[in-house]
Design a protein around this motif. Structure first.
Motif, short mmCIF file in Angstrom:
data_model
loop_
_atom_site.label_atom_id
_atom_site.label_comp_id
_atom_site.label_asym_id
_atom_site.label_seq_id
_atom_site.Cartn_x
_atom_site.Cartn_y
_atom_site.Cartn_z
N LEU A 16 0.63 -1.24 0.08
CA LEU A 16 0.01 0.05 -0.04
C LEU A 16 0.71 1.01 -0.01
O LEU A 16 0.48 2.12 -0.34
CB LEU A 16 -1.00 0.25 1.19
N ALA A 17 1.83 1.26 0.70
CA ALA A 17 2.83 2.40 0.67
C ALA A 17 3.77 2.77 -0.60
O ALA A 17 4.35 3.60 -0.65
CB ALA A 17 3.80 2.33 1.80
N LEU A 18 3.74 1.40 -1.54
CA LEU A 18 4.40 1.71 -2.76
C LEU A 18 3.72 2.25 -4.00
O LEU A 18 4.21 2.56 -5.02
CB LEU A 18 5.07 0.33 -3.11
N ALA A 19 2.43 2.60 -3.76
CA ALA A 19 1.57 2.99 -4.83
C ALA A 19 1.58 4.26 -5.19
O ALA A 19 1.44 5.19 -4.15
CB ALA A 19 0.06 2.56 -4.77
N PRO A 20 2.06 4.76 -6.11
CA PRO A 20 2.13 6.30 -6.42
C PRO A 20 1.00 7.02 -6.28
O PRO A 20 -0.06 6.46 -6.77
CB PRO A 20 2.91 6.50 -7.78
N ALA A 21 0.93 8.17 -6.08
CA ALA A 21 -0.45 8.79 -5.90
C ALA A 21 -1.05 8.96 -7.28
O ALA A 21 -2.33 8.84 -7.13
CB ALA A 21 -0.20 10.35 -5.33
N ALA A 22 -0.50 9.14 -8.21
CA ALA A 22 -1.05 9.18 -9.70
C ALA A 22 -1.80 7.83 -9.97
O ALA A 22 -2.57 8.01 -10.65
CB ALA A 22 -0.12 9.48 -10.72
N LEU A 23 -1.40 6.78 -9.20
CA LEU A 23 -1.79 5.26 -9.48
C LEU A 23 -2.99 4.94 -8.34
O LEU A 23 -3.32 3.94 -8.49
CB LEU A 23 -0.68 4.56 -9.79
N ALA A 24 -3.01 5.56 -7.22
CA ALA A 24 -3.42 4.97 -6.24
C ALA A 24 -4.94 4.67 -6.27
O ALA A 24 -5.41 3.64 -5.82
CB ALA A 24 -3.40 6.17 -4.86
N GLN A 25 -5.60 5.36 -7.21
CA GLN A 25 -7.18 4.75 -7.14
C GLN A 25 -7.50 3.66 -7.84
O GLN A 25 -8.17 2.84 -7.83
CB GLN A 25 -7.69 6.17 -7.73
N ASP A 26 -6.39 3.24 -8.91
CA ASP A 26 -6.65 2.31 -9.79
C ASP A 26 -5.82 1.13 -9.97
O ASP A 26 -5.84 0.11 -10.13
CB ASP A 26 -6.45 2.68 -11.35
N VAL A 27 -4.57 1.50 -9.12
CA VAL A 27 -3.20 0.24 -9.02
C VAL A 27 -2.87 0.26 -7.63
O VAL A 27 -2.75 1.48 -6.91
CB VAL A 27 -2.42 0.86 -9.96
N THR A 28 -2.68 -1.02 -7.25
CA THR A 28 -1.69 -1.27 -5.99
C THR A 28 -0.68 -1.94 -6.43
O THR A 28 -0.70 -3.29 -7.24
CB THR A 28 -2.52 -2.06 -4.82
N LEU A 29 0.50 -1.79 -6.15
CA LEU A 29 1.73 -2.55 -6.11
C LEU A 29 2.07 -3.61 -5.11
O LEU A 29 1.82 -3.18 -3.97
CB LEU A 29 2.99 -1.55 -6.50
N GLY A 30 2.43 -4.67 -5.62
CA GLY A 30 2.74 -5.85 -4.19
C GLY A 30 3.85 -6.51 -4.62
O GLY A 30 4.43 -6.61 -5.56
N GLY A 31 4.28 -7.06 -3.36
CA GLY A 31 5.40 -7.82 -3.36
C GLY A 31 6.62 -6.69 -3.38
O GLY A 31 7.10 -5.66 -2.87
N ALA A 32 7.64 -7.21 -4.52
CA ALA A 32 8.77 -6.48 -4.59
C ALA A 32 8.62 -5.52 -5.85
O ALA A 32 9.52 -4.95 -6.46
CB ALA A 32 9.96 -7.47 -5.29
N ALA A 33 7.53 -5.23 -6.35
CA ALA A 33 7.03 -4.26 -7.42
C ALA A 33 7.53 -2.89 -6.91
O ALA A 33 7.30 -2.45 -5.88
CB ALA A 33 5.33 -4.27 -7.64
N GLN A 34 8.19 -2.04 -7.95
CA GLN A 34 8.51 -0.77 -7.64
C GLN A 34 8.15 0.17 -9.02
O GLN A 34 8.24 -0.26 -10.03
CB GLN A 34 10.04 -1.01 -7.60
N ALA A 35 7.64 1.34 -8.60
CA ALA A 35 7.21 2.35 -9.63
C ALA A 35 8.61 2.98 -10.10
O ALA A 35 9.38 3.45 -9.33
CB ALA A 35 6.41 3.74 -9.24
N GLY A 36 8.85 2.95 -11.47
CA GLY A 36 9.97 3.50 -12.13
C GLY A 36 9.60 4.75 -12.81
O GLY A 36 8.66 4.99 -12.72
N VAL A 37 10.39 5.23 -13.76
CA VAL A 37 10.21 6.25 -14.74
C VAL A 37 9.53 5.76 -15.97
O VAL A 37 10.07 5.06 -16.79
CB VAL A 37 11.43 7.07 -15.09
N GLY A 38 8.09 5.76 -16.26
CA GLY A 38 7.36 5.39 -17.37
C GLY A 38 7.09 3.93 -17.11
O GLY A 38 6.51 3.51 -18.24
#
Length: 306
Positions: A16-38
């Protein structure tokens, strides 16, 4: 070929702490997922038996009342940067009643042989007649190798409770099958479920500074994060310093990605705590992080990058 995604509660909460604000409504990242550039970076690393990085996933917002037969578009762009497709990964998972329909990415029918460092477009997987593209064996034995039409015939009226993009195939690349490093890394972008399109390059460039810093702190741990960013007594201003820099930097996304790359490299050395923060500072190339360890962590700060 397919593996059931095993999601530890701690990982799910941490995601829950890893989801970027721009994605928060539609996406949650789990496990070792990390938001990168694009893109979002999904990794399955089973080289260390103690690691929690054996699976990564992107959970998509599913409209209420969506039936399996209502899915008319399912697609993604993906880029394998370590090893290959394999082990039933990468894939879409469509969850119905606690069980999953697997829809595989990569070339049919083996779903291996994905070129490295090359962006591939899945095309719309709905209606595909590719052999073995779809796996409904969790619902009906003997249907591990099937088509979308057959899946709709079996499950079309059932409600969809979740949809994910999953990478968990690191196990597939262990000797003696291969001589690779037991890590599968896949970048993902432009994921589409019906009219919902997420993880676009433009979207990830507008990440919220606080969420970037939250992701760094979650990955580093508090002690390492404070060592990296803090500049006052007990490093209490670490989070504020991080947010301030990320808010002002023209290349915040690139700086964040550089920091996260340094985190991965330093963790591979077995570092943790303050030593991990010092290592990241040395390797990340970001001027705003502390000049460790030359001044014992209390030296003059470098200027902000403009």
């Amino acid at each position: 070929m397919a593996r059931t995604l095993v999601c530890a509660l701690a990982c799910a909460l941490g995601a829950l702490a890893l989801a970027p604000a721009a994605l928060a409504q539609d996406v949650t990242l789990g496990g070792a997922a990390q938001a990168g550039v694009g893109h979002v970076r999904l990794v399955s690393d089973v080289s260390d038996a103690t690691t929690a990085n054996d699976a990564s996933w992107i959970s998509l917002r599913v409209p209420g009342g969506l039936r399996f037969a209502d899915i008319d578009t399912l697609s993604a762009e993906f880029n394998v940067t370590d090893d290959d497709c394999g082990g039933g990964s990468p894939r879409f998972e469509i969850e119905i009643g606690g069980k999953n329909v697997f829809v595989y990415l990569g070339p049919s029918p083996s779903f291996t042989g994905c070129p490295q460092n090359t962006w591939l477009a899945s095309g719309n997987l709905v209606g595909t007649s590719d052999a073995c593209r779809v796996d409904t064996s969790q619902f009906q034995p003997g249907t591990q190798c099937t088509t979308w039409a057959a899946a709709v015939a079996l499950l079309g009226s059932h409600r969809v409770s979740a949809a994910r993009v999953v990478v968990d195939g690191g196990w597939f690349f262990a000797p003696p099958r291969t001589q690779t490093d037991r890590e599968q890394t896949v970048l993902v972008r432009n994921v589409r479920l019906n009219r919902l399109t997420v993880i676009t390059p433009q979207e990830l460039k507008r990440q919220n500074p606080a969420h970037l810093c939250t992701a760094e702190r979650a990955s580093l741990g508090a002690a390492a994060f404070n060592k990296l960013w803090g500049a006052n007594v007990n490093d209490r201003n670490a989070f504020g310093k991080c947010v301030s820099f990320m808010a002002k930097a023209r290349t915040a996304g690139a700086a964040h990605e550089a920091i996260m790359a340094a985190v991965r490299a330093c963790k591979e050395r077995g570092l943790h705590g303050a030593a991990l923060g010092a290592c990241v500072s040395e390797r990340d190339g970001v001027d705003a992080t502390r000049a460790d360890p030359a001044h014992g962590g209390k030296g003059p700060r470098k200027g902000r990058r403009r």
